[in-house]
Design a protein around this motif. Structure first.
Motif, PDB file in Angstrom:
ATOM      1  N   VAL A  11     -91.033   8.704  39.298  1.00 26.38           N
ATOM      2  CA  VAL A  11     -90.009   9.723  39.463  1.00 26.38           C
ATOM      3  C   VAL A  11     -90.526  10.973  38.762  1.00 26.38           C
ATOM      4  O   VAL A  11     -90.816  10.942  37.572  1.00 26.38           O
ATOM      5  CB  VAL A  11     -88.671   9.266  38.860  1.00 26.38           C
ATOM      6  N   PHE A  13     -90.001  15.292  38.531  1.00 23.75           N
ATOM      7  CA  PHE A  13     -89.178  16.418  38.967  1.00 23.75           C
ATOM      8  C   PHE A  13     -89.364  17.599  38.025  1.00 23.75           C
ATOM      9  O   PHE A  13     -89.443  17.435  36.817  1.00 23.75           O
ATOM     10  CB  PHE A  13     -87.701  16.032  39.045  1.00 23.75           C
ATOM     11  N   PHE A  15     -87.374  20.301  36.539  1.00 26.51           N
ATOM     12  CA  PHE A  15     -86.035  20.855  36.370  1.00 26.51           C
ATOM     13  C   PHE A  15     -86.144  22.347  36.084  1.00 26.51           C
ATOM     14  O   PHE A  15     -86.848  22.763  35.162  1.00 26.51           O
ATOM     15  CB  PHE A  15     -85.311  20.180  35.204  1.00 26.51           C
ATOM     16  N   ARG A  17     -84.107  25.473  34.804  1.00 26.33           N
ATOM     17  CA  ARG A  17     -82.862  25.705  34.074  1.00 26.33           C
ATOM     18  C   ARG A  17     -82.757  27.173  33.693  1.00 26.33           C
ATOM     19  O   ARG A  17     -83.713  27.767  33.204  1.00 26.33           O
ATOM     20  CB  ARG A  17     -82.829  24.858  32.803  1.00 26.33           C
ATOM     21  N   SER A  18     -81.571  27.743  33.890  1.00 22.91           N
ATOM     22  CA  SER A  18     -81.359  29.119  33.461  1.00 22.91           C
ATOM     23  C   SER A  18     -80.891  29.120  32.012  1.00 22.91           C
ATOM     24  O   SER A  18     -80.362  28.128  31.513  1.00 22.91           O
ATOM     25  CB  SER A  18     -80.348  29.809  34.374  1.00 22.91           C
ATOM     26  N   VAL A  22     -78.240  33.810  24.275  1.00 25.76           N
ATOM     27  CA  VAL A  22     -78.797  33.431  22.970  1.00 25.76           C
ATOM     28  C   VAL A  22     -80.081  32.621  23.157  1.00 25.76           C
ATOM     29  O   VAL A  22     -81.094  32.864  22.490  1.00 25.76           O
ATOM     30  CB  VAL A  22     -77.748  32.640  22.152  1.00 25.76           C
ATOM     31  N   GLN A  23     -80.034  31.671  24.095  1.00 32.18           N
ATOM     32  CA  GLN A  23     -81.237  30.869  24.364  1.00 32.18           C
ATOM     33  C   GLN A  23     -82.373  31.755  24.863  1.00 32.18           C
ATOM     34  O   GLN A  23     -83.544  31.564  24.494  1.00 32.18           O
ATOM     35  CB  GLN A  23     -80.925  29.810  25.426  1.00 32.18           C
ATOM     36  N   PHE A  26     -83.859  33.639  21.968  1.00 28.48           N
ATOM     37  CA  PHE A  26     -84.625  32.748  21.090  1.00 28.48           C
ATOM     38  C   PHE A  26     -85.983  32.418  21.707  1.00 28.48           C
ATOM     39  O   PHE A  26     -87.028  32.541  21.050  1.00 28.48           O
ATOM     40  CB  PHE A  26     -83.832  31.463  20.839  1.00 28.48           C
ATOM     41  N   PRO A  49     -80.823  28.479  17.705  1.00 30.74           N
ATOM     42  CA  PRO A  49     -79.492  29.040  17.913  1.00 30.74           C
ATOM     43  C   PRO A  49     -78.805  28.461  19.145  1.00 30.74           C
ATOM     44  O   PRO A  49     -79.453  28.079  20.111  1.00 30.74           O
ATOM     45  CB  PRO A  49     -79.779  30.527  18.112  1.00 30.74           C
ATOM     46  N   ILE A 135     -89.949  26.169  23.815  1.00 30.78           N
ATOM     47  CA  ILE A 135     -89.979  25.595  22.464  1.00 30.78           C
ATOM     48  C   ILE A 135     -91.408  25.200  22.086  1.00 30.78           C
ATOM     49  O   ILE A 135     -91.766  25.161  20.905  1.00 30.78           O
ATOM     50  CB  ILE A 135     -89.002  24.404  22.356  1.00 30.78           C
ATOM     51  N   THR A 136     -92.239  24.944  23.105  1.00 24.94           N
ATOM     52  CA  THR A 136     -93.629  24.570  22.851  1.00 24.94           C
ATOM     53  C   THR A 136     -94.500  25.791  22.526  1.00 24.94           C
ATOM     54  O   THR A 136     -95.697  25.638  22.285  1.00 24.94           O
ATOM     55  CB  THR A 136     -94.199  23.821  24.061  1.00 24.94           C
ATOM     56  N   ILE A 178     -86.258  28.348  32.251  1.00 29.51           N
ATOM     57  CA  ILE A 178     -87.428  27.506  31.958  1.00 29.51           C
ATOM     58  C   ILE A 178     -87.582  26.488  33.082  1.00 29.51           C
ATOM     59  O   ILE A 178     -86.609  26.138  33.752  1.00 29.51           O
ATOM     60  CB  ILE A 178     -87.314  26.750  30.611  1.00 29.51           C
ATOM     61  N   ALA A 182     -90.837  16.798  34.392  1.00 29.80           N
ATOM     62  CA  ALA A 182     -90.642  15.459  33.814  1.00 29.80           C
ATOM     63  C   ALA A 182     -91.207  14.441  34.783  1.00 29.80           C
ATOM     64  O   ALA A 182     -91.040  14.567  35.998  1.00 29.80           O
ATOM     65  CB  ALA A 182     -89.160  15.182  33.577  1.00 29.80           C
ATOM     66  N   ARG A 183     -91.885  13.452  34.239  1.00 28.03           N
ATOM     67  CA  ARG A 183     -92.411  12.375  35.061  1.00 28.03           C
ATOM     68  C   ARG A 183     -92.203  11.061  34.312  1.00 28.03           C
ATOM     69  O   ARG A 183     -92.518  10.947  33.127  1.00 28.03           O
ATOM     70  CB  ARG A 183     -93.910  12.585  35.314  1.00 28.03           C
TER      71      ARG A 183
ATOM     72  N   GLY B  71     -84.456   4.129  37.445  1.00 23.63           N
ATOM     73  CA  GLY B  71     -85.343   5.065  38.116  1.00 23.63           C
ATOM     74  C   GLY B  71     -84.925   5.334  39.547  1.00 23.63           C
ATOM     75  O   GLY B  71     -85.730   5.823  40.344  1.00 23.63           O
ATOM     76  N   ARG B 136     -84.789  11.957  28.040  1.00 22.59           N
ATOM     77  CA  ARG B 136     -84.194  12.799  29.077  1.00 22.59           C
ATOM     78  C   ARG B 136     -82.711  13.055  28.836  1.00 22.59           C
ATOM     79  O   ARG B 136     -82.083  13.816  29.572  1.00 22.59           O
ATOM     80  CB  ARG B 136     -84.434  12.195  30.477  1.00 22.59           C
ATOM     81  N   TYR B 141     -83.433  22.245  26.548  1.00 23.37           N
ATOM     82  CA  TYR B 141     -84.059  23.539  26.245  1.00 23.37           C
ATOM     83  C   TYR B 141     -84.972  23.458  25.026  1.00 23.37           C
ATOM     84  O   TYR B 141     -86.101  23.925  25.052  1.00 23.37           O
ATOM     85  CB  TYR B 141     -82.978  24.601  25.987  1.00 23.37           C
ATOM     86  N   TYR B 142     -84.447  22.878  23.956  1.00 22.24           N
ATOM     87  CA  TYR B 142     -85.157  22.938  22.676  1.00 22.24           C
ATOM     88  C   TYR B 142     -85.787  21.608  22.262  1.00 22.24           C
ATOM     89  O   TYR B 142     -86.609  21.581  21.351  1.00 22.24           O
ATOM     90  CB  TYR B 142     -84.198  23.352  21.552  1.00 22.24           C
ATOM     91  N   VAL B 143     -85.347  20.508  22.846  1.00 22.77           N
ATOM     92  CA  VAL B 143     -85.759  19.194  22.323  1.00 22.77           C
ATOM     93  C   VAL B 143     -86.523  18.360  23.352  1.00 22.77           C
ATOM     94  O   VAL B 143     -87.634  17.898  23.087  1.00 22.77           O
ATOM     95  CB  VAL B 143     -84.536  18.408  21.781  1.00 22.77           C
ATOM     96  N   PRO B 145     -88.374  19.031  25.854  1.00 23.13           N
ATOM     97  CA  PRO B 145     -89.769  19.375  26.161  1.00 23.13           C
ATOM     98  C   PRO B 145     -90.777  18.830  25.144  1.00 23.13           C
ATOM     99  O   PRO B 145     -91.978  18.828  25.421  1.00 23.13           O
ATOM    100  CB  PRO B 145     -89.770  20.915  26.149  1.00 23.13           C
ATOM    101  N   LEU B 146     -90.295  18.371  23.986  1.00 22.77           N
ATOM    102  CA  LEU B 146     -91.197  17.799  22.980  1.00 22.77           C
ATOM    103  C   LEU B 146     -91.335  16.286  23.162  1.00 22.77           C
ATOM    104  O   LEU B 146     -92.133  15.660  22.471  1.00 22.77           O
ATOM    105  CB  LEU B 146     -90.674  18.093  21.563  1.00 22.77           C
ATOM    106  N   TRP B 147     -90.546  15.687  24.047  1.00 20.97           N
ATOM    107  CA  TRP B 147     -90.554  14.244  24.320  1.00 20.97           C
ATOM    108  C   TRP B 147     -90.435  13.393  23.052  1.00 20.97           C
ATOM    109  O   TRP B 147     -91.209  12.439  22.852  1.00 20.97           O
ATOM    110  CB  TRP B 147     -91.810  13.845  25.123  1.00 20.97           C
TER     111      TRP B 147
END
Lengths: 326, 357
Positions: A11, A13, A15, A17-18, A22-23, A26, A49, A135-136, A178, A182-183, B71, B136, B141-143, B145-147
């Motif tokens: 699986v 995909f 994602f 996301r808008s 504040v996001q 940041f 935040p 965030i990365t 962003i 995800a896999r 899944g 998942r 947004y903040y968490v 993506p760090l898995w």
């Protein structure tokens, strides 16, 4: 008992996301190596935040810049990094309260080993070389000793404000969304009933299962009678011939399918089955297919399922013989 | 009574609702070769049989599971084959642990829309990489993506507990061995958590039957009456929470009436040993309480059924007379983010209908 079948199932995909205001500020700030928090009504600075006050739920928009240095509030040593995690070598997960912030941010700390990590230790951001507004963009944290000569590749460890400074939060070319790929890799197990069915198909036999309660034969079997809610275990061979109960004419070519349109896709009640299955009808012009048409499966050398069904040449079945299966 | 049968009669007082039957699977690890429905069927039948119900006979059916474990989208719909869903039954599903399905069914019965309910839950975590799958559910947004995997997040919580002086690695080892010695329980998975601190993740399923008042008394010699249930959630951001405490558990317990009288049994949904430390403190459980006599979520964690099993195990203890007042807890989300607490009671000798409250 035939072999129990399994198959890989991936699986994957992206994602999209808008971001709220504040996001957006940041994450755009991270791209510009600026860490922003948001001020709550009671004066706390939250980093990372959020758009709404976690206590009062009111909209909060007052941004403030905090330092790229901070203190570890808790940690955990991960000896075996997993796919997608920020570092490929063993690292510490950390919650870091950046200087000027009242809450902690989750990220990773690049350290030589667990002996080099402790709660309360001082750390600073090591920025990712390529930053996109995510965030990365914080590549990781690294240990920070303000008394040491600042020769690390973080470079600007102590540059941020010691006390949170109000910030307008506006940047050129702000990030508004962003994409989070995800896999996940699964192993699908169809179960005993479907494994038996698929094993029989490999021998070009179509099997169903009879419900011990209502005696109906379900094809393909799923291990339980959906009407009675009991396990169905008696194997019954059905067909191979059957009757078209209803059908449609497909005029839109499916992506990647090698079948020319128009063609007919039908519900087919195999002889002995109490549930119609789906199949394509061939060997007859599409506009001559009709309810009651008698058909039989056509197998190809490499197929695990009938490729399609074709007319047997028998007289059409009477409506009364299949009306319960519509 | 069928749905709608009691709909016209507005009840002015809450009804007594009880857990009257409970069954669970006993898989260890992967349920080799079984579909979800095949894994679930024997459990459903065992619970229905205890209650004297035929498939499809319960007024309401509610299930809990997660497509992310399987899944596959809408994976729960296949399991409806196992409940006798034709002709159509009144049915609902929560994308959560089955404990939350039980909550929905309890509300349905309280409001007079059903007298009986079948609640079930199932999970096959063996189908995928559970530690990654659970990332998942995190802030995308903040968490996410760090898995940060589920063991890592629990380890951050465990270290916070150690730093706060609430536990140490030796005390966790005793919990890991369930009363054994304090020798290290295996290698570190994510320090400070060792293999023995982590749950025995398994495929599995569970089912309970709920019934109201006199129906419950007919179905069960000693129904486990639900005296209260509440569930509360904490902020999504880990850094906003005090990971050494569980204010949501405490609040849910207060609202469920858990502190009005002592309990003799507590079934806690604490997959990690360190989380049992948090919950024992939040729920003020002392040594007089039998905590997790079933072995708890740590001994067997069929994800998505684990919380429902806590309610079922607490109820079963009341059914067989081993408990008079039990607390059951279920959790969801990272580091005990979302918590449900139920208080169950059995009627003691001499009590009669209506006096139990």
């Amino acid at each position: 008992m035939p072999e129990i079948l399994t198959a890989p199932l991936t699986v994957s995909f992206p994602f999209t996301r808008s971001l709220g205001p504040v996001q957006s500020a940041f994450l755009t700030g991270l791209r510009e190596r600026t860490v922003l928090g948001v001020r709550t009504r009671d004066g706390r600075i939250l980093v990372p935040p959020v758009e709404y006050d976690p206590v009062t739920a009111e909209e909060i928009r007052d941004l403030a810049e905090v330092a790229p240095t901070g203190t570890v509030t808790t940690w955990a040593w991960n000896p075996a990094p997993r796919p997608g995690q920020p570092l490929r070598t063993p690292f510490a997960w950390v919650l870091v309260r950046l200087d000027g912030a009242d809450t902690a941010l989750l990220h990773v700390l690049d350290a030589p080993g667990p002996h080099a990590v402790r709660t309360g230790m001082r750390v600073r951001i090591r920025w990712a070389p390529e930053r996109t507004g995510a965030i990365t963009d914080i590549g990781c944290f690294e240990p920070y000793d303000p008394h040491e000569d600042d020769g690390g590749d973080g470079g600007d460890g102590g540059d941020g404000p010691r006390t949170p400074a109000p910030h307008h939060g506006t940047f050129d070319d702000p990030v508004t969304g962003i994409v989070a790929p995800a896999r996940l890799d699964y192993t699908y197990t169809p179960g005993r009933a479907q494994s038996r069915h698929l094993a029989a198909l490999a021998g070009r036999r179509i099997t169903g299962e009879r419900c011990p309660s209502c005696s109906k034969v379900h094809v393909p079997p799923r291990g339980a009678c959906p009407t009675c809610g009991v396990a169905a275990t008696e194997q019954v061979e059905v067909g191979p011939r059957g009757t078209v109960t209803t059908f449609c004419i497909v005029n839109i070519k499916a992506k990647g399918a090698g079948i020319e349109v128009p063609y007919v896709y039908a519900h087919i009640a195999l002889d002995g089955a109490d549930l119609a299955l789906h199949g394509r009808i061939g060997g007859i012009p599409y506009d001559e297919v009709r309810m009651g048409l008698r058909v039989e499966p056509v197998w190809t050398a490499d197929g695990r399922h009938p490729d399609h069904y074709r007319p047997t040449g028998e007289p059409d079945a009477a409506y009364d013989t299949y009306k319960e299966l519509l | 009574m069928k749905p709608g049968g009691a709909g016209g009669a507005r009840r002015t007082a809450p009804r007594d609702v009880a857990i009257v039957a409970f069954a669970r699977s006993d898989h260890r690890g992967a349920a080799e070769g079984l579909s979800e429905t095949e894994m679930l069927l024997p459990v459903l039948h065992a619970a229905l049989e205890q209650a004297g119900l035929a498939p499809g006979e319960a007024d309401f059916t509610c299930s809990g599971s997660s497509d992310y474990l399987a899944g596959r989208p809408f994976s729960f719909t296949q399991t409806l084959d196992g409940v006798g869903a034709w002709p159509p039954v009144a049915e609902s599903h929560v994308e959560a642990d089955g404990a939350w399905a039980l909550f929905e069914a309890w509300v349905k019965i309280l409001t007079g829309r059903a007298d009986t309910a079948l609640v079930y839950a199932h999970g096959k975590p063996s189908a995928g990489p559970l530690r990654d799958v659970l990332t998942r559910q995190l802030d995308p947004y903040y968490v996410a993506p760090l898995w940060p995997d589920s063991v890592s997040l629990a380890a951050l919580q465990a270290q916070a507990l150690i730093d706060a002086g609430h536990t140490d690695e030796e005390a966790l080892a005793v919990l890991a061995r369930r009363g054994g010695d304090d020798a290290p329980a295996g290698e570190y998975v994510v320090r400070p958590l060792r293999a023995g601190d982590c749950p025995a993740v398994t495929d599995g399923a569970a089912a309970v039957v709920l019934a109201a008042a006199d129906t419950a008394r007919r179905m069960c010699a000693r129904p486990a009456w639900i005296r209260g249930i509440d569930h509360r959630i904490e902020a999504q951001a880990l850094g906003l929470r005090d990971l050494t405490d569980s204010p949501s558990t405490r609040l849910a317990a207060e609202r469920a009436g858990a502190f009005r009288a002592p309990v003799d049994t507590a079934e806690l949904h604490a997959p990690f040993t360190s989380q049992e430390v948090v919950l024992r403190r939040a729920l003020r459980l002392d040594d007089t309480v039998a905590v997790n006599p079933s072995g708890g979520a740590h001994a067997a964690d069929p994800v998505m059924a684990t919380g429902l099993i806590r309610l079922g195990e607490a109820a079963a203890r009341i059914h067989r007379g081993a408990s008079d007042r039990a607390l059951a807890h279920a959790t969801s989300g990272p580091c005990l983010q979302h918590n449900l607490v139920a208080v169950l009671e059995g009627e003691t000798e001499g009590e009669t209908k209506g006096e139990a409250r």
